[in-house]
Every structure is written in C-alpha cells, then in structure tokens.
Motif scaffolding. Sequence first.
Motif, PDB file in Angstrom:
ATOM      1  N   VAL A  49       2.385   5.331   1.588  1.00  0.00           N
ATOM      2  CA  VAL A  49       1.886   4.064   2.116  1.00  0.00           C
ATOM      3  C   VAL A  49       2.676   3.685   3.367  1.00  0.00           C
ATOM      4  N   LEU A  50       1.941   3.258   4.394  1.00  0.00           N
ATOM      5  CA  LEU A  50       2.575   2.728   5.606  1.00  0.00           C
ATOM      6  C   LEU A  50       2.747   1.220   5.418  1.00  0.00           C
ATOM      7  N   ARG A  51       3.919   0.808   4.981  1.00  0.00           N
ATOM      8  CA  ARG A  51       4.148  -0.582   4.596  1.00  0.00           C
ATOM      9  C   ARG A  51       3.947  -1.553   5.751  1.00  0.00           C
ATOM     10  N   GLY A  52       4.285  -1.126   6.964  1.00  0.00           N
ATOM     11  CA  GLY A  52       4.180  -2.039   8.102  1.00  0.00           C
ATOM     12  C   GLY A  52       2.745  -2.376   8.473  1.00  0.00           C
ATOM     13  N   PHE A  53       1.789  -1.573   8.034  1.00  0.00           N
ATOM     14  CA  PHE A  53       0.384  -1.833   8.338  1.00  0.00           C
ATOM     15  C   PHE A  53      -0.373  -2.392   7.139  1.00  0.00           C
ATOM     16  N   SER A  54       0.228  -2.364   5.968  1.00  0.00           N
ATOM     17  CA  SER A  54      -0.461  -2.708   4.728  1.00  0.00           C
ATOM     18  C   SER A  54      -0.182  -4.151   4.312  1.00  0.00           C
ATOM     19  N   ASP A  55      -1.015  -4.664   3.410  1.00  0.00           N
ATOM     20  CA  ASP A  55      -0.821  -6.016   2.878  1.00  0.00           C
ATOM     21  C   ASP A  55      -1.206  -6.000   1.403  1.00  0.00           C
ATOM     22  N   GLU A  56      -0.248  -6.425   0.548  1.00  0.00           N
ATOM     23  CA  GLU A  56      -0.475  -6.493  -0.896  1.00  0.00           C
ATOM     24  C   GLU A  56      -0.950  -7.874  -1.333  1.00  0.00           C
ATOM     25  N   PHE A  57      -1.108  -8.794  -0.409  1.00  0.00           N
ATOM     26  CA  PHE A  57      -1.564 -10.164  -0.690  1.00  0.00           C
ATOM     27  C   PHE A  57      -0.671 -10.868  -1.719  1.00  0.00           C
ATOM     28  N   THR A  58       0.622 -10.714  -1.541  1.00  0.00           N
ATOM     29  CA  THR A  58       1.566 -11.353  -2.474  1.00  0.00           C
ATOM     30  C   THR A  58       2.212 -12.608  -1.898  1.00  0.00           C
ATOM     31  N   GLY A  59       2.074 -12.835  -0.600  1.00  0.00           N
ATOM     32  CA  GLY A  59       2.738 -13.994  -0.001  1.00  0.00           C
ATOM     33  C   GLY A  59       1.881 -14.665   1.036  1.00  0.00           C
ATOM     34  N   GLY A  60       0.644 -14.963   0.713  1.00  0.00           N
ATOM     35  CA  GLY A  60      -0.247 -15.531   1.704  1.00  0.00           C
ATOM     36  C   GLY A  60      -0.831 -14.447   2.579  1.00  0.00           C
ATOM     37  N   LEU A  61      -1.619 -14.857   3.554  1.00  0.00           N
ATOM     38  CA  LEU A  61      -2.269 -13.898   4.442  1.00  0.00           C
ATOM     39  C   LEU A  61      -1.311 -13.478   5.542  1.00  0.00           C
ATOM     40  N   ASP A  62      -1.062 -12.204   5.650  1.00  0.00           N
ATOM     41  CA  ASP A  62      -0.140 -11.648   6.637  1.00  0.00           C
ATOM     42  C   ASP A  62      -0.571 -12.075   8.045  1.00  0.00           C
ATOM     43  N   PRO A  63       0.395 -12.441   8.918  1.00  0.00           N
ATOM     44  CA  PRO A  63       0.048 -12.865  10.288  1.00  0.00           C
ATOM     45  C   PRO A  63      -0.645 -11.780  11.108  1.00  0.00           C
ATOM     46  N   ALA A  64      -0.544 -10.509  10.674  1.00  0.00           N
ATOM     47  CA  ALA A  64      -1.181  -9.432  11.436  1.00  0.00           C
ATOM     48  C   ALA A  64      -2.701  -9.454  11.326  1.00  0.00           C
ATOM     49  N   TRP A  65      -3.247 -10.201  10.380  1.00  0.00           N
ATOM     50  CA  TRP A  65      -4.697 -10.283  10.250  1.00  0.00           C
ATOM     51  C   TRP A  65      -5.302 -11.098  11.387  1.00  0.00           C
ATOM     52  N   GLN A  66      -6.511 -10.694  11.783  1.00  0.00           N
ATOM     53  CA  GLN A  66      -7.255 -11.411  12.826  1.00  0.00           C
ATOM     54  C   GLN A  66      -8.683 -11.616  12.326  1.00  0.00           C
ATOM     55  N   TRP A  67      -9.207 -12.808  12.595  1.00  0.00           N
ATOM     56  CA  TRP A  67     -10.550 -13.145  12.140  1.00  0.00           C
ATOM     57  C   TRP A  67     -11.583 -12.965  13.257  1.00  0.00           C
TER      58      TRP A  67
END
Length: 731
Positions: A532-550
């Motif tokens: 797993v590439l942790r820097g690109f992934s999100d486990e949704f454990t602490g809110g929505l990661d800032p790297a997401w874009q809508w």
Amino acid sequence: MGHLRRGGVLAAVLTLLLAGASPAPAAGPDRYRNPVSAGFADTFADPVVVRGDDGLWYAFGTSDPLREGEGTPHRVPIARSADLVDWSYVGDAFAPDQRPAYAAPGAAFWAPDVRRLGGRWVMYMTVTDTTVSADTFDTAVGVATAPSPAGPWTFADEPVVAPRPGAGGGYLWTIDPSQLTGADGRSWLYYGSYYGGIAVTELSPDGLRAVGTPTPVAVDNKFEGAYVLRRDGWYYLFASTANCCAGPATGYSVQVGRARDPRGPFTDRDGQRLDVSRAGGTPVLTQNGNRWIGTGHNAVLTDLSGQDWIAYHAIDRADPYLDEPFGVNERPMLLDRLDWIDGWPTVNAGAGPSDGARPAPVTTGRIDARFATADLRDWRVESGTWRAAGGVLTGTGALASRTRIGGDLRAETDLRLTGATTAGLRLGGVDVRVGGGRLTAGSAGTPLPAGADLTDRHTLAIEVRGRQLVATLSPSRLGDPVARVSLRLPRPATGALTLRAQDGPAEFDNVSVARLYRPVRHPVAPPRVGPVLRGFSDEFTGGLDPAWQWVRQDPAATVTGGALRWPVQDADLSGTGNTAGVLLRDAPTGDYVAETKVTLDLGEDTVRNYQQAGLVAYVDDDRFARLTQVAIWNTRQVEYGYELPFAGQPVYGGSIVGTPGTTTWLRLAHHVDRVTGEHEFRAGSSRDGKHWTWGAVWTFPADTTPRIGLVAHGGATPAVTAEFDYLRFHR
C-alpha cells in the motif's frame, strides 16, 4: 447477436449493422493476423464457422453491407477458406426477395448458426420483423436447410420459435439462436437476449420444430449471443454481455458458465448461477488495451490438431463505424486460440484478443485425404475393394496409409455406414470403430445414443497423447460429441493409419492425421498488487483527507466511524447531464492499483435503475471510466462504464466485470503503454476481497492525467447510502 442493451445505462440503437478493418498484411508462413475477414469484408459480425463436407471452412455472418460505402446489406453473407486465415466471399445465403412467408418484407436476418444435422445442413437465424404484429421488432428464430454450407438455402415454412409477447409490452427478443446435440442425441436450441433472457428448448429430431417447454438458462438484461458446447461431461454456455454497438465505447465481452445438463443450471467458476439477479459469468474474452474493443458474439471450432479456436467480432477503436459516425458499427471477424485451463475456457491463456502475427490454425496434416480424384497411390489395399469418386472414398475391408505416423497425434475422418455393420480407423494396433450401437476403442466401449443414425455422416476423431487414446463421435464437429471412449495403450501408437469397414461398404472423407496440439496449462498472470502507498491512500479514520478534491461537492457525503458514507445521488455522470458529484485525488505516477471496498444494499430482482457506487478514473466529465456495482433493471452487476468525446458529442458504453455482493471490492490496475504512452486501466472485482475477477481495459490518451476517485449516483429512490471503507493505492 449483440444488438441492444435494454434501458438507459447501455442504451443502443437497433441498427445492428457491423464490423470492419483495412486488409491485414500477410503474416508469413503458418502465421496469421487479425482481422481474418479483412480480405473480403470490412464488417462481418456474429460469425459462425463450420467445416464443410468438402473439407473447406465456411463462415456465416449477420446481414450487413460487407464494405465501406456499399450501402446495401448482404443477406447472411458466406465466406470460404482452406486454412481459416485467407477467406473469400462465396455469396449470400438468401436472394434479395427470398424470405419465409411469416417474415415482413423489410425483415433482416441476424446471427446465423449453422450445423450438420442428419443428411443436410441446417441454418438457424434471427428474423427481425414478422407478420404477427405491426411491431417492427417482433423477432422469431427462423430455419433454413441446404445440401452444403454454400447452399442453396431454402427456408422452412414456419419459425422454430415464434415471436413471444413480453409481459411488459412489445415482444421478447427472440434472437441469437444456437443449436447443440446433447450427449443423449437430443437436439437443443438456445436463444434470447436482454429482454427476456436466454432460454433453451428441445428440438424435433429433424431440428426444424421446437418441442416441449423452454427452460430459462441466463437472466435477462445481462446476456445474449449464446453458444453451447460439451466437453469432459460439462455443457459450457458462452454468452455475450454489455453493449455490442456503442462505437468507440463498446465493451461487449464473452462470459461462460457450465452445467451437467443442457438445461442448466449454469454456474461460473465461483459457483454463481447465470440465471439469477446477481448473475455470475467467468470471463472468456474481453478487451485488453490494444486496438480491439467490443469483443463478442462468439462461435468455437476445432482445427485438425485438436486445438480449439474462438471466432468472434470486434471493433477497431480507431475505426468504429462502417461509414459515418453513429451509423453501422464496423465489426470484422477475428480468430484466436481458445485454451482450457483447469476446466475453464479462456482466450490466449487470458491475454485476450490478438493484434499481431500469431501461429495459425492447423488445417493440413501428414495425412490429408479429401478424395477429390480416383488416385489412391498414397494408400495400400489390405483387403476388400476401395474406390474414390466425387470427393468420397467408399470401400469394404481394410485400406492402409503408406505414410507412417507416430507420437502425439490427432486422426479423424468423416464417416458414414452405407452397408457396413462396423467401420472406423485402426491406429497403433488399436481398432476404433462405430457400429452395433457402440463406439469402441480396443477393449473399451460406450453405447451410442438411442436412435443414432450412422447412415448420416459423423466425424470420428482420435487423439493420442503419450499412451492415452481418446476417441469421440460427433454429428457436427462443433463441440457436440455424442460418444466418448478412452483407452490406455500398451505401447506408443506408431505405424500406418488403416481405414476399416466390415460386412459391407462405408464412406470415408476428410481423413487427416496431424500432430496433436500442446495444451496451455497456466494462465497469464493477473495485475500485480504490491504494498500500500500510504501517502496516496485514505482509510477514512480521521475525517476527509485534505488531498481529496470535489467536482460538484455533495455535502451529504460524510466521514464517520472509519468510513465514507455517501447517500446515492439522484444524478448521473454519463451523457450531457454531468450532474453527479465526483470525489477525486491525484494518483501516483507509473503503474499502480487503486482499490476500494464499497457496501451498497441494492436488494435483488427489483428495478432500481441505475443506482450505483464505486471507483472512477476521471479526466473530465466527458472522459472517464467508472467501475461500480449497479442495479440494471432486475439485475445487479459490476459495470465498467466508459465515456469519451467522439464526433462532437460524448459516447458512453461499458463492459461487465464479475458478480457484485452487497459488499464488493473493486480495483483499477493502471499501466502506461511503453509504445503509445496511453493510460490503460484494467478492472477487477471481488465478493470477498481475496478471489478476484479481472475484466476489460479502457484507455486514456497519453496527454491526459487521469485522477482516481469515488462516485455514488444513479437515482435516489429508494434512498440508499453507499459506504466506502477506504481508497488504497498499491504499487
């Protein structure tokens, strides 16, 4: 036949006209290159291939123009080949004014299926418009007969399967017929499509009438283009799925299930049935990222070495239409090796359609006797009287080849008992013969089906691998053995091939001996899934990661309890609407695999069009690949949809990958083509996160930068929430 997809997700036009490509360059001795139909046609869809009594191969296609600019459809065009590679146009099966009385004047004939039944050839075909109603798609299965594959073909007065009114209005799609002679000698016909599903009915002994009650074998709204064969005690139902005719977004593909009975139930490799709402289907053939997309509506044939081949149509994504955009989809005939690995068929060991020079089918052998002349200098009379005339060898006694044979081999002959009590082949000191109601090999034997008529031509085939001999008897040479016997040889089979007829004459034709094919034992490797590439992934454990874009943010989507919970939107992303939200993040460079686990309770059987949730590879609103579990009418499917701009408008199509559960794991495997620089995304799905089904590849231009994201849309009634556990990237 690969026509239309019922409903909005894969809607298509009823213009079922088809395929093409420019002539392929010569591939060299014993090699070939797809499309094999290029020498005589730009389009030749829904192909079926048979070996004629003359030893030549005949291909039949759907009624369409053959060449660009031609304009006028051919009425079941026929092509002929000596080697399955170089084909020439023979003519049309039916004249312009030839039709059965029940066919409307404008009716077309689609998806022919041709078989040798008894002493004649029989063709089943879709009749698109009949006189039973004013509906222009009140389809039926028609039938015609001929003394040879080249014709002349004569329609029967009545359809085999008449038009069937649908409970929801209109007529069920009574199309895409395919005949099979079962192990017990009974004849079966498979037919149907998205509206009504695929069914099987028993046929009368002459093959011209349906008898008994039809049995559903594959669910509606997922399958069409049935083709069934029998192998090692299993009946294999090949069926095409998704849209045949969406031009450059066509994702048609072939899946399979198997059963012990011709009436099913058919299940896939994972044990999932094909006749239920969450229908299964093991992939056989799907696009792999080269030029060919929409690979479907197949037939199967066997060359003289015993190797199986799959004939099918496909679309060149750079030339998807026969003439103008959004007209006739251009679908030439392709041919590829069909491998059987662990009891399941797959094309080129799972590599998919070929686009380069490949080893050609074996269509001649060390012995290859067609008996076109009276010359028997290559044979030695051991006893009795033998005479070759009119392309047939007739004799009684024993006739031995002067050519010595040995090693792993396949020998076969077309055989007819015209007076003999038994007849067959002697190979390596072992007699393999038919007669007296049995197929016998040495001391081993098995009964023939009751009513088997050996005065009709059958194909007797013998395969020797090491010291194992297997003999089969088949009426059509199309995966329809009615008897099979195996024998352990005391020593390797060497020496002469001897033709034998006892107590009277028998007819032999198309006698051949060729080196036996070498089976492929292992499939090509699936995409590698690394750490797993942790820097690109999100486990949704602490809110929505800032790297997401809508794109079009949906405030109803929230991260709570270690999951992204997103109520399915009453919106969509396909076509010109572009109203659905898309949640995106940048992807790593190079090769990677993106994965999510999504739970979406879509129920079963009820219509929930087209609620869905899953992964997306996204460039913009008019160029994306969407992998979702989705409700399509009464079915629940994993659809790999694709949209791209073409001829000034967005075009949408898709492919089907695996069977969804309420919780489904989804993967997109990204690869950059080293030659073209294109982005290739291969789709995979799983019901348990451990066992994966891999499917189609969609491509993006080299100058784009696809991002990876999540979607949940397609309808808000009834209200349902998609739950994503994570989005992970693997190197």
